[in-house]
Write a protein that holds these residues in place. Structure first.
Motif, PDB file in Angstrom:
ATOM      1  N   GLN A  44     -61.866  26.509 -12.862  1.00  0.00           N
ATOM      2  CA  GLN A  44     -61.341  27.853 -12.618  1.00  0.00           C
ATOM      3  C   GLN A  44     -60.186  27.800 -11.625  1.00  0.00           C
ATOM      4  OE1 GLN A  44     -62.281  31.020 -13.883  1.00  0.00           O
ATOM      5  NE2 GLN A  44     -60.452  31.674 -12.772  1.00  0.00           N
ATOM      6  N   LEU A  45     -59.058  28.400 -12.012  1.00  0.00           N
ATOM      7  CA  LEU A  45     -57.917  28.558 -11.115  1.00  0.00           C
ATOM      8  C   LEU A  45     -57.849  30.013 -10.669  1.00  0.00           C
ATOM      9  CD1 LEU A  45     -55.187  26.648 -13.161  1.00  0.00           C
ATOM     10  CD2 LEU A  45     -56.229  25.863 -11.048  1.00  0.00           C
ATOM     11  N   LEU A  46     -57.560  30.218  -9.402  1.00  0.00           N
ATOM     12  CA  LEU A  46     -57.323  31.550  -8.864  1.00  0.00           C
ATOM     13  C   LEU A  46     -55.881  31.585  -8.389  1.00  0.00           C
ATOM     14  CD1 LEU A  46     -58.560  34.328  -8.070  1.00  0.00           C
ATOM     15  CD2 LEU A  46     -58.963  33.346  -5.803  1.00  0.00           C
ATOM     16  N   GLU A  47     -55.036  32.245  -9.159  1.00  0.00           N
ATOM     17  CA  GLU A  47     -53.615  32.265  -8.798  1.00  0.00           C
ATOM     18  C   GLU A  47     -53.330  33.426  -7.861  1.00  0.00           C
ATOM     19  OE1 GLU A  47     -49.118  32.327 -10.668  1.00  0.00           O
ATOM     20  OE2 GLU A  47     -50.817  31.818 -11.944  1.00  0.00           O
ATOM     21  N   LEU A  48     -52.805  33.114  -6.694  1.00  0.00           N
ATOM     22  CA  LEU A  48     -52.425  34.107  -5.709  1.00  0.00           C
ATOM     23  C   LEU A  48     -50.941  34.418  -5.848  1.00  0.00           C
ATOM     24  CD1 LEU A  48     -54.241  32.464  -2.650  1.00  0.00           C
ATOM     25  CD2 LEU A  48     -55.169  34.161  -4.243  1.00  0.00           C
ATOM     26  N   CYS A  49     -50.544  35.621  -5.474  1.00  0.00           N
ATOM     27  CA  CYS A  49     -49.118  35.999  -5.518  1.00  0.00           C
ATOM     28  C   CYS A  49     -48.532  35.715  -6.898  1.00  0.00           C
ATOM     29  CB  CYS A  49     -48.332  35.249  -4.454  1.00  0.00           C
ATOM     30  SG  CYS A  49     -49.075  35.245  -2.812  1.00  0.00           S
ATOM     31  N   ALA A  84     -61.882  23.510 -20.727  1.00  0.00           N
ATOM     32  CA  ALA A  84     -62.549  24.707 -20.214  1.00  0.00           C
ATOM     33  C   ALA A  84     -61.757  25.391 -19.104  1.00  0.00           C
ATOM     34  CB  ALA A  84     -63.945  24.348 -19.700  1.00  0.00           C
ATOM     35  N   ALA A  85     -60.543  24.933 -18.832  1.00  0.00           N
ATOM     36  CA  ALA A  85     -59.749  25.505 -17.740  1.00  0.00           C
ATOM     37  C   ALA A  85     -59.495  26.996 -17.972  1.00  0.00           C
ATOM     38  CB  ALA A  85     -58.427  24.754 -17.606  1.00  0.00           C
ATOM     39  N   GLN A  86     -59.576  27.752 -16.876  1.00  0.00           N
ATOM     40  CA  GLN A  86     -59.321  29.190 -16.902  1.00  0.00           C
ATOM     41  C   GLN A  86     -58.497  29.553 -15.673  1.00  0.00           C
ATOM     42  OE1 GLN A  86     -62.805  31.737 -17.850  1.00  0.00           O
ATOM     43  NE2 GLN A  86     -63.969  29.821 -17.886  1.00  0.00           N
ATOM     44  N   VAL A  87     -57.813  30.697 -15.747  1.00  0.00           N
ATOM     45  CA  VAL A  87     -57.045  31.165 -14.598  1.00  0.00           C
ATOM     46  C   VAL A  87     -57.194  32.677 -14.473  1.00  0.00           C
ATOM     47  CG1 VAL A  87     -54.894  31.415 -15.912  1.00  0.00           C
ATOM     48  CG2 VAL A  87     -54.797  31.170 -13.428  1.00  0.00           C
ATOM     49  N   THR A  88     -57.316  33.147 -13.239  1.00  0.00           N
ATOM     50  CA  THR A  88     -57.321  34.570 -12.930  1.00  0.00           C
ATOM     51  C   THR A  88     -56.093  34.878 -12.091  1.00  0.00           C
ATOM     52  OG1 THR A  88     -59.745  34.669 -12.945  1.00  0.00           O
ATOM     53  CG2 THR A  88     -58.570  36.471 -11.849  1.00  0.00           C
ATOM     54  N   LEU A  89     -55.259  35.809 -12.559  1.00  0.00           N
ATOM     55  CA  LEU A  89     -54.051  36.192 -11.849  1.00  0.00           C
ATOM     56  C   LEU A  89     -54.363  37.283 -10.822  1.00  0.00           C
ATOM     57  CD1 LEU A  89     -51.567  36.506 -14.858  1.00  0.00           C
ATOM     58  CD2 LEU A  89     -52.112  34.472 -13.513  1.00  0.00           C
ATOM     59  N   THR A  90     -53.807  37.137  -9.614  1.00  0.00           N
ATOM     60  CA  THR A  90     -53.962  38.154  -8.578  1.00  0.00           C
ATOM     61  C   THR A  90     -52.632  38.333  -7.855  1.00  0.00           C
ATOM     62  OG1 THR A  90     -54.548  36.711  -6.700  1.00  0.00           O
ATOM     63  CG2 THR A  90     -56.327  37.317  -8.207  1.00  0.00           C
ATOM     64  N   ASP A  91     -52.475  39.471  -7.203  1.00  0.00           N
ATOM     65  CA  ASP A  91     -51.257  39.717  -6.437  1.00  0.00           C
ATOM     66  C   ASP A  91     -51.496  40.905  -5.509  1.00  0.00           C
ATOM     67  OD1 ASP A  91     -48.077  38.797  -6.994  1.00  0.00           O
ATOM     68  OD2 ASP A  91     -48.352  40.620  -5.837  1.00  0.00           O
ATOM     69  N   LEU A  92     -50.735  40.949  -4.424  1.00  0.00           N
ATOM     70  CA  LEU A  92     -50.776  42.106  -3.538  1.00  0.00           C
ATOM     71  C   LEU A  92     -50.189  43.323  -4.246  1.00  0.00           C
ATOM     72  CD1 LEU A  92     -51.561  42.954  -0.655  1.00  0.00           C
ATOM     73  CD2 LEU A  92     -49.218  42.421   0.059  1.00  0.00           C
ATOM     74  N   TYR A  93     -49.266  43.071  -5.186  1.00  0.00           N
ATOM     75  CA  TYR A  93     -48.693  44.126  -6.022  1.00  0.00           C
ATOM     76  C   TYR A  93     -49.001  43.788  -7.480  1.00  0.00           C
ATOM     77  CZ  TYR A  93     -46.006  44.920  -1.738  1.00  0.00           C
ATOM     78  OH  TYR A  93     -45.636  45.139  -0.435  1.00  0.00           O
ATOM     79  N   PRO A  94     -50.195  44.122  -7.969  1.00  0.00           N
ATOM     80  CA  PRO A  94     -50.596  43.727  -9.330  1.00  0.00           C
ATOM     81  C   PRO A  94     -49.628  44.260 -10.387  1.00  0.00           C
ATOM     82  CG  PRO A  94     -52.459  44.614  -8.090  1.00  0.00           C
ATOM     83  CD  PRO A  94     -51.236  44.904  -7.274  1.00  0.00           C
TER      84      PRO A  94
END
Length: 262
Positions: A56-61, A82-92
């Protein structure tokens, strides 16, 4: 270029119009994805994920998600299906992220704002920061890394440049022309993007300024390591930093931190 100037970027300012910021992020995502800017770091990221037993990847900014799609697919195709990523940002940017999630298996996003210097504990995964670490002045950059150390989450910081004067020259010559040529092909389609590119050219002008400042604000590898060691005074992580070159010339600057095995 070892000089680092703490100038400002318009997209960082709270009052900056969201529609202009979104247009700039869409262009950056399109260029990074089309050029495969971050493909050279896939082996480094895969090795770090394997070392931390993570998929699992957690992408910041995350911005508009530039480069994430191609990196995820390469990881899935080269030993981490099985790699996965969740996108996140202070300004989604859910409008841009929905498009990526719909066409990319394993890609999801968090609709709420996420502060990269204080990630909620319920968001696990190996943290990544693409094309955004330079936005943080040293105290906040250190806090971002320290939060990863505190929560025992591995982290990779990647900047799609090698910090050279030639890159600034390209930002002022080739890239503005490319932006004018490719804007009609950027998806999802937005009339506002066309108007703010060709009628009132705010997106190209602000992109020119922010792109130049981005290179001047970048941390070279030695400074990245210095930040990491200040953020991790007890040496809980193993840190590496450097540059890798794309097959067609450009470089990617990186910092990777992996928890040490006791």
């Amino acid at each position: 270029m070892k000089l680092r100037l703490q100038l400002f970027e318009f997209e960082d300012l709270p009052w900056f119009p969201r529609v202009v910021r979104a247009g700039m992020m869409d262009y950056l995502r399109f260029m990074i994805s089309t050029l495969g800017t971050y493909q050279p770091i896939v082996p480094l990221l895969r090795e770090a994920l394997q070392a931390t037993h993570q998929t699992q990847l957690l992408e910041l900014c995350a911005g508009a998600g530039g480069g994430t799609e191609g990196v995820l697919r390469s990881l899935q195709a080269t030993g981490l299906p099985a790699a996965q990523v969740t996108l996140t940002d202070l300004y989604p940017q859910p409008a841009a992220w929905q498009l990526l999630a719909a066409r990319t298996p394993g890609l999801s996003y968090a609709p709420a704002a996420v502060d990269a210097t204080a990630v909620p504990p319920g968001m696990p995964g190996f943290r990544t920061v693409f094309s955004a670490f330079h936005h943080f002045p040293p105290p906040l950059a250190e806090a971002l890394l320290a939060d990863a150390v505190r929560q025992g989450a591995g982290i990779g910081v990647f900047e799609g440049a090698g910090k050279h004067w030639l890159e600034i020259l390209l930002a002022w010559t080739v890239l503005p022309v490319a932006q004018l040529l490719i804007t009609p092909f950027i998806r999802p389609f937005r009339l506002s993007r066309l108007l703010l590119t060709y009628v009132l050219p705010l997106i190209p002008l602000f992109t020119l300024w922010d792109g130049t400042v981005s290179i001047l604000r970048m941390y070279p590898p030695a400074q990245l390591l210095a930040l990491a060691h200040r953020a991790d005074p007890q040496g809980r992580f193993r840190w590496t930093a450097g540059k890798v070159r794309h097959w067609w010339g450009p470089q990617v600057t990186y910092l990777i931190g992996v928890p040490r095995v006791n």
